[in-house]
Write an enzyme that holds these catalytic residues in place. Structure first.
Site, PDB file in Angstrom:
ATOM      1  N   GLN A 174      54.212  38.757   8.971  1.00 44.02           N
ATOM      2  CA  GLN A 174      54.673  39.407  10.196  1.00 44.02           C
ATOM      3  C   GLN A 174      54.648  38.467  11.400  1.00 44.02           C
ATOM      4  O   GLN A 174      55.510  38.556  12.279  1.00 44.02           O
ATOM      5  CB  GLN A 174      53.832  40.646  10.498  1.00 44.02           C
ATOM      6  CG  GLN A 174      54.366  41.915   9.850  1.00 44.02           C
ATOM      7  CD  GLN A 174      55.775  42.235  10.305  1.00 44.02           C
ATOM      8  OE1 GLN A 174      56.138  42.080  11.460  1.00 44.02           O
ATOM      9  NE2 GLN A 174      56.591  42.698   9.367  1.00 44.02           N
TER      10      GLN A 174
ATOM     11  N   GLY B  27      59.912  33.101   8.664  1.00 41.90           N
ATOM     12  CA  GLY B  27      60.238  32.671  10.017  1.00 41.90           C
ATOM     13  C   GLY B  27      61.640  32.119  10.132  1.00 41.90           C
ATOM     14  O   GLY B  27      62.433  32.541  10.985  1.00 41.90           O
TER      15      GLY B  27
ATOM     16  N   GLU C 238      43.590  39.993  -5.231  1.00 44.23           N
ATOM     17  CA  GLU C 238      44.716  40.525  -5.998  1.00 44.23           C
ATOM     18  C   GLU C 238      44.848  39.820  -7.338  1.00 44.23           C
ATOM     19  O   GLU C 238      45.135  40.455  -8.364  1.00 44.23           O
ATOM     20  CB  GLU C 238      45.992  40.404  -5.176  1.00 44.23           C
ATOM     21  CG  GLU C 238      46.008  41.354  -3.973  1.00 44.23           C
ATOM     22  CD  GLU C 238      47.151  41.091  -3.010  1.00 44.23           C
ATOM     23  OE1 GLU C 238      47.543  42.024  -2.292  1.00 44.23           O
ATOM     24  OE2 GLU C 238      47.642  39.946  -2.966  1.00 44.23           O
TER      25      GLU C 238
ATOM     26  N   GLY D  99      61.523  30.305   4.752  1.00 44.76           N
ATOM     27  CA  GLY D  99      60.559  31.390   4.590  1.00 44.76           C
ATOM     28  C   GLY D  99      60.892  32.528   5.542  1.00 44.76           C
ATOM     29  O   GLY D  99      62.008  32.634   6.061  1.00 44.76           O
TER      30      GLY D  99
ATOM     31  N   ASP E  27      52.959  29.638   9.794  1.00 50.12           N
ATOM     32  CA  ASP E  27      51.745  28.939   9.359  1.00 50.12           C
ATOM     33  C   ASP E  27      51.563  27.579  10.029  1.00 50.12           C
ATOM     34  O   ASP E  27      50.480  27.002   9.955  1.00 50.12           O
ATOM     35  CB  ASP E  27      51.795  28.728   7.837  1.00 50.12           C
ATOM     36  CG  ASP E  27      51.750  30.033   7.069  1.00 50.12           C
ATOM     37  OD1 ASP E  27      51.154  30.987   7.579  1.00 50.12           O
ATOM     38  OD2 ASP E  27      52.325  30.099   5.973  1.00 50.12           O
TER      39      ASP E  27
ATOM     40  N   GLY F 101      62.940  25.154   6.816  1.00 52.10           N
ATOM     41  CA  GLY F 101      62.187  26.172   6.092  1.00 52.10           C
ATOM     42  C   GLY F 101      62.921  27.483   5.991  1.00 52.10           C
ATOM     43  O   GLY F 101      63.403  28.017   6.994  1.00 52.10           O
TER      44      GLY F 101
END
Length: 469
Positions: free
Chosen positions: A327, A14, A173, A12, A310, A10
């Site tokens: 975060q 992290g 949003e 992302g 996640d 991954g």
């Protein structure tokens, strides 16, 4: 002597921050990711509504990591992890391969949850990928174009009704940006419809918008949505979704809302890899499929495997599971890298992972946002400026920050949208690919079939006999 091998699943927040923290470590890193880019997921809704281009929130991984020599980037989806042999099985585009590791960092993010109703996905795309955002952009802008062609008032109303499911930050949003698009940006551009009469409906099964922000900010957000003309339906459960509408149940009973454009922003779940790793390691998962990890973010019984963001279930100081926000993943990535470096230097392990909450933010419209930072509660213009600053900081790369600010100026100060191009391919490719299957696998199977046919043909050819006088 072979260096310590770190596999990262991954790219992302992290995974990327863990890799950066290992820049000067005596390790060889293999990054496995299903796309060739790092995705800044919090701004996907702005791609979907024409504020930003996809390139501004998705820089190429190889460009981001080009100065880090101890990283080998590999394209592919991690299918399974053999926790005993320490091998990751990966499905690449048309080729399968494996990656061996000494330490493994798993940060593969989350997928959209339809709460057991996966067929909703056919008609209400989520907001988890660039593909999702581009499909929604095509559907949203396409809806106004098609509505302009309609002569039947009911059909016109159906095309001008937009339903967003989920009143968390993403849903709020998204609803706010569609409302701005319809009521401000597109007004006066069509001959046969009035975009300002479009209906934007925000639905959630709970009784508040932004319910994790507290009552004060939730109330302010609800008030702003109403001022923008968004119809907010709370305590309303979605029971069915089809091509031309959505069916809900509320205190008023069963209701059908005719709509051609639906957006799903309610609920997330861990990817299948999470369950596979837990089963292989003998660990537990929660109801959302997240792995229950140790205080040092490792899988019980497997100190070499870190699960982040996640995909992990870890209780914070308040006794509740840590939220699936950027975060948590960023701090988790840095922590996992620190643990690996300490082990290699034979130093003591650090204190258990402790998440520092830097607050939560959500925009509602231009010049209006809500922010919860510690005991501070802000709403309106100052919260919006804070939101802008934070998101610029976490965008990867100077070029992305510069062009993003320019596009924000066009969209928020003016009445234009920088990215309104939408194609039929964007609107329909996801479903077409679902029906067609994996194109890389189909090509490989066709090549294997051709090779087998050619081999069989050669075997049946009669041998040529040489005759000499």
């Amino acid at each position: 002597m072979q260096r310590h091998r770190v596999a990262v699943i991954g790219a992302g927040f992290g995974g990327l921050f863990a890799i950066r923290a290992l820049r000067n470590a005596n390790v060889d890193i293999t990054l496995i990711n299903g796309t060739a880019y790092h995705l800044f997921q919090p701004l996907l809704y702005q791609v979907a509504t024409g504020v930003l281009s996809e390139g501004e929130i998705a820089p190429p991984i190889r460009e981001v990591l080009k100065g880090q020599d101890n990283v080998d980037v590999k394209l592919g989806w991690a299918r399974s992890v053999d926790t005993e042999r320490k091998i990751v099985d990966v499905a690449g585009p048309g080729i399968d391969y494996t990656v061996e590791y000494d330490s493994l960092i798993v940060a593969a993010g989350a997928s959209q949850s339809y709460f057991g109703n996966d067929h909703f996905n056919d008609y209400a795309p989520g907001m988890k990928s660039i593909d999702d955002a581009l499909e929604l952009r095509a559907k949203i802008f396409g809806a106004f174009e098609i509505a302009d062609l309609q002569t039947d008032p009911e059909a016109q109303e159906r095309w001008l009704t937009f339903v967003v499911v989920g009143a968390g930050p993403t849903g709020v949003e998204m609803a706010g940006q569609i409302a701005e698009l319809a009521h401000r940006n597109l007004v006066g551009q069509y001959k046969h419809i009035d975009p300002s009469k479009a209906r934007i409906i925000l639905i959630d099964a709970v009784g508040a918008v932004l319910n994790t922000f507290g009552d004060h900010l939730s109330t302010r957000a609800l008030r702003q949505l109403h001022l923008m003309g968004v119809e907010v339906e709370l305590n309303t459960k979605v029971v069915d979704v089809d091509l031309t509408g959505i069916e809900v149940e509320s205190e008023r009973g069963h209701q059908r809302i005719p709509s051609m454009t639906k957006v799903w922003a309610a609920g997330v779940q861990a990817p299948p890899l999470s369950k596979q790793i837990a089963e292989s390691a003998g660990a537990e998962t929660d109801r959302a499929g997240r792995v229950l990890v140790q205080p040092d973010l490792t899988v019980p019984g497997h100190p070499e495997i870190f699960v982040l963001g996640d995909m992990m279930h870890l209780k914070g100081a308040d006794g509740n599971p840590l939220p699936g926000v950027a975060q948590v993943a960023i701090q988790g990535g840095r922590y996992a890298a620190d643990v690996i470096k300490r082990r290699l230097r034979h130093k003591e392990a650090p204190e258990p992972f402790k998440y520092f909450d830097k607050g939560s933010m959500a925009t509602i419209s231009r010049f209006s946002a809500v922010a919860s930072v510690g005991k501070l509660r802000l709403s309106g213009f100052f919260a919006w400026v804070m939101w802008l600053a934070v998101h610029v900081v976490y965008l990867v790369g100077f070029k992305n920050r510069f062009t993003t600010v320019l596009h924000w100026a066009v969209s928020f100060l003016g009445r234009g949208r920088s990215e309104r191009v939408a194609t039929e391919q964007q609107a329909f490719a996801r479903r077409a690919m679902k029906d067609y299957g994996d194109p890389f696998r189909r090509v490989r199977e066709a090549e294997e079939a051709d090779a087998a046919t050619a081999a069989a043909s050669n075997e049946t050819q009669p041998e040529k006999v040489s005759v000499s006088n």
